[in-house]
Write a protein that holds these residues in place. Structure first.
Motif, PDB file in Angstrom:
ATOM      1  N   LYS A 106       0.843  -1.190   0.000  1.00  0.00           N
ATOM      2  CA  LYS A 106       0.000   0.000   0.000  1.00  0.00           C
ATOM      3  C   LYS A 106       0.883   1.247   0.000  1.00  0.00           C
ATOM      4  N   ASP A 107       0.283   2.400  -0.348  1.00  0.00           N
ATOM      5  CA  ASP A 107       1.005   3.661  -0.299  1.00  0.00           C
ATOM      6  C   ASP A 107       1.298   4.014   1.156  1.00  0.00           C
ATOM      7  N   THR A 108       2.563   4.190   1.483  1.00  0.00           N
ATOM      8  CA  THR A 108       2.948   4.478   2.860  1.00  0.00           C
ATOM      9  C   THR A 108       3.958   5.614   2.919  1.00  0.00           C
ATOM     10  N   VAL A 109       4.038   6.203   4.101  1.00  0.00           N
ATOM     11  CA  VAL A 109       5.082   7.170   4.430  1.00  0.00           C
ATOM     12  C   VAL A 109       5.672   6.729   5.765  1.00  0.00           C
ATOM     13  N   PHE A 110       6.858   7.190   6.053  1.00  0.00           N
ATOM     14  CA  PHE A 110       7.434   6.919   7.373  1.00  0.00           C
ATOM     15  C   PHE A 110       7.058   8.066   8.298  1.00  0.00           C
ATOM     16  N   ALA A 111       6.346   7.718   9.366  1.00  0.00           N
ATOM     17  CA  ALA A 111       5.903   8.694  10.352  1.00  0.00           C
ATOM     18  C   ALA A 111       6.211   8.145  11.736  1.00  0.00           C
ATOM     19  N   PRO A 112       6.540   9.014  12.690  1.00  0.00           N
ATOM     20  CA  PRO A 112       6.929   8.515  14.010  1.00  0.00           C
ATOM     21  C   PRO A 112       5.777   7.880  14.767  1.00  0.00           C
ATOM     22  N   ALA A 116       7.818   4.570  11.450  1.00  0.00           N
ATOM     23  CA  ALA A 116       6.931   3.432  11.195  1.00  0.00           C
ATOM     24  C   ALA A 116       6.283   3.614   9.836  1.00  0.00           C
ATOM     25  N   ALA A 117       6.305   2.559   9.011  1.00  0.00           N
ATOM     26  CA  ALA A 117       5.640   2.617   7.712  1.00  0.00           C
ATOM     27  C   ALA A 117       4.141   2.790   7.947  1.00  0.00           C
ATOM     28  N   THR A 118       3.616   3.933   7.532  1.00  0.00           N
ATOM     29  CA  THR A 118       2.243   4.327   7.867  1.00  0.00           C
ATOM     30  C   THR A 118       1.437   4.519   6.591  1.00  0.00           C
ATOM     31  N   ILE A 119       0.334   3.798   6.491  1.00  0.00           N
ATOM     32  CA  ILE A 119      -0.489   3.861   5.302  1.00  0.00           C
ATOM     33  C   ILE A 119      -1.091   5.267   5.150  1.00  0.00           C
ATOM     34  N   THR A 120      -1.160   5.761   3.926  1.00  0.00           N
ATOM     35  CA  THR A 120      -1.655   7.124   3.686  1.00  0.00           C
ATOM     36  C   THR A 120      -3.155   7.158   3.447  1.00  0.00           C
ATOM     37  N   ALA A 121      -3.852   6.037   3.610  1.00  0.00           N
ATOM     38  CA  ALA A 121      -5.280   5.987   3.290  1.00  0.00           C
ATOM     39  C   ALA A 121      -6.099   6.973   4.111  1.00  0.00           C
ATOM     40  N   THR A 122      -5.727   7.196   5.384  1.00  0.00           N
ATOM     41  CA  THR A 122      -6.477   8.156   6.204  1.00  0.00           C
ATOM     42  C   THR A 122      -6.419   9.538   5.583  1.00  0.00           C
ATOM     43  N   PRO A 181      13.487   3.319   7.201  1.00  0.00           N
ATOM     44  CA  PRO A 181      14.060   4.125   6.110  1.00  0.00           C
ATOM     45  C   PRO A 181      15.443   3.651   5.673  1.00  0.00           C
ATOM     46  N   ASP A 182      16.228   3.115   6.627  1.00  0.00           N
ATOM     47  CA  ASP A 182      17.580   2.648   6.270  1.00  0.00           C
ATOM     48  C   ASP A 182      17.597   1.209   5.784  1.00  0.00           C
ATOM     49  N   GLY A 183      16.405   0.567   5.710  1.00  0.00           N
ATOM     50  CA  GLY A 183      16.316  -0.800   5.222  1.00  0.00           C
ATOM     51  C   GLY A 183      16.684  -1.859   6.232  1.00  0.00           C
TER      52      GLY A 183
END
Length: 314
Positions: A208-214, A220-226, A303-305
Motif C-alpha cells: 500500500k502507499d505508505t510514508v514513514f511517520a513517528p 513506522a511505515a504508515t499507510i496514507t489511506a487516512t 528508512p535505512d532498510g
C-alpha cells in the motif's frame, strides 16, 4: 439501535479440504456462547500458552516494548509482556463473542463518551472516519458502538473462504456494511454520503502507499489511506479509543471514547497527517498498553532498510 439480522451470504465450498476449517469455525461458535467469566479464564490460559509456544511473536512483542517504552525497567516490561499475552488470549474470546455470541453482559456496564460529537458531525452532513488502533477489544467495542450508531467497517479479507463467510456474517449482524481491503471506492462513496466508517491504520500494510511517520518516536511505515479518505471525501477524522477495564470475578467494564476531530486535517502533507494519526493512536496505547497488539512487527520496514527485529532474545 439494535443489531440487524445477519444477511444471507453465499455458502462457501464444503469440499473435503475445507472440513478442518468448518470444524474450527463450529468449535469457535460454540466457545463464543460460553459464560463470560469462563471465557475470560480460558483466554488467560490460552495467553499463557501462547507466550511459551510462540517464540517469534514473543520476540516481536518484547522488541516493541523495549523500543516504545524504554522508560520502563526490564522487569516492568516483562510483566507488561505477560499481561499483554494474557489480554491477547482473552481478546480471542472477545472476538468470537462479538461475532457469534451474546453482547448483553457487556452492554450492561459499557460506558460510551462522545456520542454527541458524532451527532454534531452528522448533523453537519459530514462523513466520519473513526480511527482506532489494533486493540484486542476492537471487535467487541465495535459491536457495542453499533448499538447507538450506524457504523461500517474496513477489514482485511480472510484467505479461507469459510472464515471469510463466518466472520463477515457475524460482523454484518451489527455493522451496517463491511468493506474489504479492495473496496476503497465503496468506502469513499459511503463517506461522501455522510456515513460513519471505522478504520485501524496502525499496521504496516505492505503493497500500500505508505510514508514513514513517528510512532513512539520511531519511524513506522504508515499507510496514507487516512489522508486520502479525508482529502477525497471531506470527512472528519475522529479518534476512537476503547478498552476493557477488568473487574473482580469477571465483572469487566468497557469504556468507549470518541474524541474531537483531528485538526487541521487533511493537510497537504501526507507524512504530517500520518504523524497526527500515529500520535493519536500512541496516546490510546499509553492508556491501555497491555491490550494493544504488540505481536505485530510494526517497525520491520525502516528508512535505512534495517529491520528492528532479530532472533537474539527469546
Amino acid at each position: 439501535m439494535s443489531a440487524a439480522a445477519p444477511p444471507d451470504l453465499p455458502i462457501p465450498p464444503r469440499g473435503l479440504r475445507h472440513w478442518p476449517v468448518w470444524f474450527g469455525v463450529a468449535v469457535c461458535m460454540g466457545l463464543a456462547r460460553l459464560p463470560w467469566p469462563l471465557q475470560r479464564a480460558m483466554g488467560a490460559a490460552v495467553g499463557w500458552l501462547a507466550l511459551r509456544l510462540m517464540p517469534s511473536r514473543r520476540r516481536a512483542a518484547r522488541t516493541n516494548l523495549a523500543l516504545c517504552m524504554p522508560e520502563l525497567s526490564t522487569s516492568e516490561r516483562e510483566r507488561l509482556l505477560r499481561e499483554n499475552f494474557r489480554d491477547v488470549g482473552i481478546g480471542l474470546f472477545e472476538f468470537a463473542r462479538a461475532w457469534w455470541g451474546d453482547a448483553a453482559p457487556m452492554r450492561q456496564t459499557a460506558r460510551i463518551e462522545g456520542l454527541d460529537i458524532l451527532g454534531r458531525l452528522q448533523a453537519e452532513g459530514r462523513g466520519v472516519l473513526l480511527v482506532s488502533g489494533h486493540f484486542m477489544t476492537l471487535e467487541m467495542c465495535g459491536r457495542l458502538l453499533c448499538d447507538h450508531v450506524s457504523l461500517a467497517g474496513m477489514y482485511r479479507r480472510h484467505r479461507s473462504p469459510v472464515m471469510e463467510w463466518a466472520v463477515l456474517r457475524g460482523r454484518l449482524g451489527y455493522a451496517s456494511a463491511m468493506f474489504g481491503n479492495g473496496d476503497t471506492r465503496a468506502a469513499i462513496r459511503h463517506l461522501k454520503r455522510g456515513g460513519l466508517l471505522w478504520y485501524a491504520p496502525d499496521q504496516d500494510m505492505r503493497g500500500k502507499d505508505t510514508v514513514f511517520a513517528p510512532f513512539f518516536g520511531i519511524p513506522a511505515a504508515t499507510i496514507t489511506a487516512t489522508h486520502q479518505f479525508a482529502r477525497l471525501t471531506g470527512c472528519a477524522v475522529v479518534p476512537f479509543f476503547h478498552r476493557r477495564i477488568p473487574g473482580k470475578d469477571g465483572g469487566d467494564r468497557y469504556l468507549l471514547r470518541i474524541g474531537e476531530p483531528l485538526a487541521p486535517f487533511p493537510t497537504d502533507d501526507a507524512a504530517a497527517d500520518g504523524s497526527a494519526v500515529n500520535a493519536a493512536i500512541e496516546a490510546m496505547v499509553r492508556e491501555a498498553p497491555s491490550q494493544y497488539l504488540w505481536l505485530h512487527r510494526r517497525f520491520k520496514r525502516q528508512p535505512d532498510g534495517v529491520s528492528r527485529y532479530s532472533r537474539e532474545a527469546s
